[in-house]
Design an enzyme around this catalytic site. Structure first.
Site, mmCIF file in Angstrom:
data_model
loop_
_atom_site.group_PDB
_atom_site.id
_atom_site.type_symbol
_atom_site.label_atom_id
_atom_site.label_comp_id
_atom_site.label_asym_id
_atom_site.label_seq_id
_atom_site.Cartn_x
_atom_site.Cartn_y
_atom_site.Cartn_z
ATOM 1 N N PRO A 1 20.546 -46.522 10.100
ATOM 2 C CA PRO A 1 21.181 -47.802 9.584
ATOM 3 C C PRO A 1 20.082 -48.616 8.856
ATOM 4 O O PRO A 1 18.983 -48.799 8.932
ATOM 5 C CB PRO A 1 21.260 -48.758 10.903
ATOM 6 C CG PRO A 1 20.308 -48.149 11.935
ATOM 7 C CD PRO A 1 20.101 -46.506 11.577
ATOM 8 N N ARG B 1 21.556 -51.106 6.087
ATOM 9 C CA ARG B 1 22.353 -52.576 5.887
ATOM 10 C C ARG B 1 22.738 -53.098 7.314
ATOM 11 O O ARG B 1 22.385 -54.589 7.734
ATOM 12 C CB ARG B 1 23.518 -52.437 5.272
ATOM 13 C CG ARG B 1 24.618 -53.270 4.945
ATOM 14 C CD ARG B 1 26.067 -52.838 4.614
ATOM 15 N NE ARG B 1 25.969 -51.645 3.707
ATOM 16 C CZ ARG B 1 26.065 -51.658 2.287
ATOM 17 N NH1 ARG B 1 26.334 -52.844 1.955
ATOM 18 N NH2 ARG B 1 25.827 -50.727 1.532
ATOM 19 N N CYS C 1 22.667 -64.577 -19.252
ATOM 20 C CA CYS C 1 23.370 -64.532 -20.218
ATOM 21 C C CYS C 1 24.543 -63.104 -20.280
ATOM 22 O O CYS C 1 24.064 -62.330 -20.958
ATOM 23 C CB CYS C 1 22.497 -64.241 -21.624
ATOM 24 S SG CYS C 1 21.964 -65.944 -21.862
ATOM 25 N N GLU C 2 25.519 -63.394 -19.515
ATOM 26 C CA GLU C 2 26.121 -62.339 -18.969
ATOM 27 C C GLU C 2 27.370 -62.447 -18.234
ATOM 28 O O GLU C 2 27.202 -63.314 -17.305
ATOM 29 C CB GLU C 2 25.619 -61.386 -18.356
ATOM 30 C CG GLU C 2 25.974 -60.416 -17.406
ATOM 31 C CD GLU C 2 26.489 -58.976 -18.065
ATOM 32 O OE1 GLU C 2 25.899 -58.583 -19.128
ATOM 33 O OE2 GLU C 2 27.768 -58.600 -18.181
HETATM 34 C C1 LIG Z 1 21.267 -45.490 1.959
HETATM 35 C C2 LIG Z 1 21.193 -44.391 3.180
HETATM 36 C C3 LIG Z 1 21.124 -44.807 4.444
HETATM 37 C C4 LIG Z 1 21.383 -46.288 4.797
HETATM 38 O O1 LIG Z 1 22.766 -46.981 4.414
HETATM 39 P P1 LIG Z 1 23.101 -48.309 4.754
HETATM 40 O O2 LIG Z 1 24.566 -48.442 4.189
HETATM 41 O O3 LIG Z 1 22.070 -49.267 4.155
HETATM 42 O O4 LIG Z 1 23.190 -48.164 6.424
HETATM 43 C C5 LIG Z 1 20.648 -43.842 5.266
HETATM 44 N N1 LIG Z 1 20.485 -42.729 5.221
HETATM 45 C C6 LIG Z 1 20.596 -42.263 3.804
HETATM 46 C C7 LIG Z 1 20.050 -40.801 3.716
HETATM 47 C C8 LIG Z 1 20.719 -43.066 2.787
HETATM 48 O O5 LIG Z 1 20.863 -42.615 1.480
#
Ligand SMILES: *Cc1c(COP(=O)(O)O)cnc(C)c1O
Length: 463
Positions: A321, A323, A391-392
């Site tokens: 994890p 995020r 600026c977008e």
């Molecule tokens: C991006 C990624 C994660 C984490 O993804 P989240 O959405 O932040 O939990 C875990 N493992 C791999 C291989 C990833 O590319």
């Protein structure tokens, strides 16, 4: 082709139909605890506080825009994931979501492992004292220098992503007299997200080796032939911002069937499987993410059941994890600069940051919410769009949200759930100075990543 693993539709994703917005919340002053980090409250003055500190004082001391990271919440989430998965599993925090030396120390102390996907992420991890054996190196195009750095540091695993990489990692390991532990990343044909750009496990994508056309099985054959590689398991990552466990179920079934094929063909039972990350968080009150306890229970059940059916020993499980740990722990604090009502449409609220500190809205059509945090207000709600100063015209931070109609320049607003992929993806567009990350805990605020300065920018520009 795989069945859809994500039937929930746009409500449970980052994407909402054009023109979509919710009805105004019944209380604009309320800070929904599902969306805001754990120690966020309003004080008697009506201002928001985090870690016991008033956002007005924080803005005064650290300036705006700035990210405020709730350390207690971060650590609590680490512990929740650790204890949910227990001693027979590993939790790898995905460093790409947000990585800094302070974060690495917290992870180390809380017993998590760490995923990195570049040599420089690895450098930060090692510098801050994460033991190398708790680090995994990812990436679809690791350079030989990156591989060398990882192998010589002694990382616990390298996740192999292509045939070429098998040869490269084996050569580096052999050169250094190391037997490198590796996993093979496979794509299982599951797209556990409704948004094409951030789905990462259907076959038409750059990551991994496909199960379906035999590439994964061939990779296993190749790795098993090489003495300098120790194949410890199979890795699968199926997407991001996932709420529904059905995708993991299909992925686990397919990964376990590969383990059974490997046993049948080679007489080895691989000891590990990694089911990746991608677990969703609440960006708005509409989102209803699962607790780690729930996720662990579901994943363990799926893996155990599939292994029993295939008559395999249950491998050690790991998850990644990113995020789900850091996302909810931070908010971005902005000062309102202009308020521009467009008759019959919405009010454009310009803040002192924008797409340089949060690209997710522009990049993924991501949903965020926003609140007035320097005071409360009893004014009626106005449909607002929070935009930056770049600026977008696509420079939008929050597409549609309600703010009180007496909002004025100088007010502070905050966007919650910006801990993941905001500072990590921040840019210098328009020569913006990337905002600081300030860790807040128990009445104490400490800069963990400082604000960029004009000097920093001018030093890069060698003229
Ligand atoms: C991006 C990624 C994660 C984490 O993804 P989240 O959405 O932040 O939990 C875990 N493992 C791999 C291989 C990833 O590319």
């Amino acid at each position: 082709m795989s069945r859809s693993a994500h039937p929930a539709g746009p409500r449970h994703a980052d994407v909402l139909p054009e023109g979509h917005y919710q009805a105004p919340p019944s209380d604009l002053n309320r800070l929904d605890p599902r969306v805001w980090s754990r120690t966020v409250t309003r004080n008697d003055d009506g201002a928001a506080e985090v870690g016991g500190l008033d956002v007005r004082a924080l803005a005064e001391e650290f300036g705006t825009p700035a990210y405020f990271l709730d350390e207690a919440d971060f650590r609590a989430r680490c512990r929740a994931w650790r204890s949910a998965f227990g001693q027979d599993a590993d939790v790898f925090y995905a460093g790409k979501a947000f990585l800094s030396r302070a974060v690495v120390r917290w992870l180390t102390e809380e017993g998590l492992n760490l995923d990195v996907c570049s040599g420089t992420e690895l450098a930060v991890a090692l510098d801050a004292g994460m033991p190398a054996e708790r680090i995994a190196l990812h990436g679809n195009n690791k350079s030989t220098a990156e591989i060398e750095r990882a192998v010589t540091a002694g990382v616990g695993r390298i996740v192999l992503d292509s045939y070429q990489e098998i040869v490269r990692v084996a050569a580096v390991a052999q050169e250094h007299g190391v037997r490198q532990r590796v996993q093979i990343r496979v794509t299982v044909g599951v797209e556990a997200h409704t948004h094409e750009f951030i789905a990462t496990a259907h076959e038409d994508q750059k990551f991994g080796l496909a199960l379906a056309d035999g590439m994964a099985a061939e990779a296993v054959r190749r790795v098993l032939r090489l003495d300098s590689l120790e194949l410890v398991g199979i890795h699968s990552h199926i997407g991001s911002q996932i709420f529904d466990m059905a995708g993991f179920e299909v992925a686990a079934r397919r990964v376990v069937s590969l383990l059974a094929d490997v046993r049948d063909e080679h007489g080895v039972e691989l000891p590990e499987i990694d089911l990746g990350g991608g677990l969703g968080i609440a960006y708005t009150s509409e989102d209803d993410p699962r607790e780690p306890q729930d996720i662990a229970k579901a994943l363990n059940e799926i893996v155990t059941r599939e292994c029993e059916a295939a008559d395999l020993r249950v491998p050690r499980l790991s998850v990644e994890p990113g995020r789900a740990i850091v996302g909810p722990t931070a908010f971005t604090l902005y000062e309102v600069g202009t308020v521009k009502p467009l008759e019959g449409l919405r009010t454009y609220v310009s803040v002192d940051g924008g797409m340089s500190d949060n690209i997710r809205t522009a990049l993924y059509d991501a949903e965020y919410t926003v609140a007035l945090v320097s005071r409360t207000s009893d004014a009626p709600p106005m449909l607002s769009r929070v935009v930056g100063k770049h600026c977008e015209s696509g420079d939008i931070v929050v597409k549609d949200a309600f703010l009180p109609s007496d909002l004025a320049p100088g007010d502070l607003v905050a966007v919650p759930a910006t801990g993941a992929y905001c500072r990590a993806m921040a840019s210098n567009y328009n020569h913006a100075l990337r905002p600081p990350v300030v860790a807040v805990a128990d009445g104490d605020a400490r800069v963990i990543v400082r604000r960029e300065t004009e000097d920093d920018l001018l030093r890069l520009d060698v003229g």
